[in-house]
Design an enzyme around this catalytic site. Structure first.
Site: not given
Ligand SMILES: [Zn+2]
Ligand SMILES: [Zn+2]
Length: 371
Positions: A111
């Site tokens: 992320h």
């Molecule tokens: Zn995850």
């Protein structure tokens, strides 16, 4: 992201004899230096992480730091940079042929974006590893993200780079963070088709997930002709995970790891870097899933009925105060049917697969409906 999940995983690998197995080399990792971090992250962001690491009170939310998901803590820069160092070193070793496969189950911080931390991820080791091998002569790299969440950070780094194909198979953004990763997200104008997203419904379960993975990933990887396969094995897909809702077993994840390994040999010259990722059930799920992954990469796949070593189970009881699982299986069979047996347009998993195939396959010269 409690470090105990990595510690228990490493202890389990050691207790199962994987770290001492012939051909397996356990190496330490140095923190990536600033130049390396800046190959995927903006200089201002790296500086902000360093400042927050030295004094957590300086954390700036504009960089995603000091937030609920990415709280600042002393040493966060060094810890996150060391994960990058490990994945980059492993990727370089694999590309150069010094190792056939590499595993960094501390990695897979998918992320993290060029300019901000996100979703428990500070620096994106997967992206840095891919960038490093491109800089060292790899022509194309394929990245397969099996985490329950969309691999948005890695995708963003290579959004407009036709040399990197990112494939993310995840729970739909309609029910899970980060809310992105739909089939029509295909890459920038200079690289259309280089991002592929398969958004699965909550409650997909083993057979649906394995069918979905095998109906999209091998076809694209074989068509892309990459020099390196990087896979992310986040195990927050498991039924016991407190965040995800895909309801998988350790057995499904083991079967997927074996498939990625086989695919590396059949389509990518055997050059394979496997990373960890999410996974928040730290006793029953993370250690077993990633021990299976290490075993697979070590060419010593474990019989699912293998009992967990007593000293490891005793350690778990001492440290976490819980009973550890008894064997390496959840008792599931890992069975699934392939796409070539036909599909059901009324089935929600098949509909998700078909949406991805119809969006992405023609851009790779593949038939969206039939294998
Ligand atoms: Zn995850
Ligand atoms: Zn192999």
């Amino acid at each position: 992201m409690a470090p105990v999940r990595l510690d228990l995983t490493a202890r389990l690998c050691a207790a199962l004899g994987l770290f001492g197995a012939p051909g397996v080399h356990v190496v330490s990792a140095r923190p990536a230096d600033d130049d390396l971090l800046r190959t995927v992250h903006e200089p201002e962001y790296v500086a902000a992480v360093q400042a927050a690491s030295a004094d957590p009170r300086t954390a700036q939310a504009v960089f995603g730091l000091g937030t609920e998901d990415d709280p600042a803590f002393p040493g966060m820069h060094e810890a996150a940079a060391r994960i990058v160092g490990g994945s980059v070193d492993a990727a370089r070793a694999v590309l150069a042929g010094r190792a056939q496969h590499g595993v960094n189950f501390c990695g897979g911080m998918h992320h993290a974006k060029p300019g901000c931390a996100s979703g428990f991820c500070v620096y994106n080791d997967a992206a840095a590893a891919i960038r490093a091998v491109l800089d060292e002569g790899a022509r194309r790299v394929v990245y397969v993200d099996l985490d329950c969440h969309h691999g948005d950070g890695t995708e963003a780094v290579f959004w407009d780079d036709p040399r990197v194909l990112t494939i993310s198979v995840h729970e739909s953004g309609t029910t899970l963070f980060p809310g992105t990763g739909f089939p029509d997200e295909l890459g920038g104008p200079g690289a259309l088709g280089s991002a592929v997203n398969l958004a699965l419904p909550a409650g997909t379960r083993d057979a649906g997930w394995l069918r979905a993975v095998h109906s999209v990933v091998p076809q694209l990887v074989e068509a892309f002709e990459a020099d390196l396969l990087v896979t992310q094995h986040g195990c927050d897909t498991h039924a016991l995970d407190p965040l995800g809702h895909l309801v998988l077993s350790v057995d499904a994840q083991r079967v997927a790891a074996a498939s990625m390994h086989a695919l590396a040999h059949s389509a990518v010259g055997g050059r394979w870097l496997a990373l960890g990722g999410g996974g928040y059930e730290v006793v029953d799920v993370v250690p077993r899933t990633w021990a299976h992954l290490v075993a697979e990469a070590a060419h010593r796949p474990l019989d699912p009925l293998t009992p967990l070593p007593a000293p490891w189970r005793e350690h778990v009881a001492q440290v976490v105060g819980r009973d550890a699982p008894a064997t390496m299986t959840d008792g599931a069979d890992g069975a699934f049917t392939g796409w070539s047996s036909g599909y059901d347009p009324d089935d929600p998993v098949d509909r998700a697969v078909l949406a991805t195939r119809r969006a992405a396959f023609p851009l790779h010269g593949l038939d969206p409906d039939f294998d």
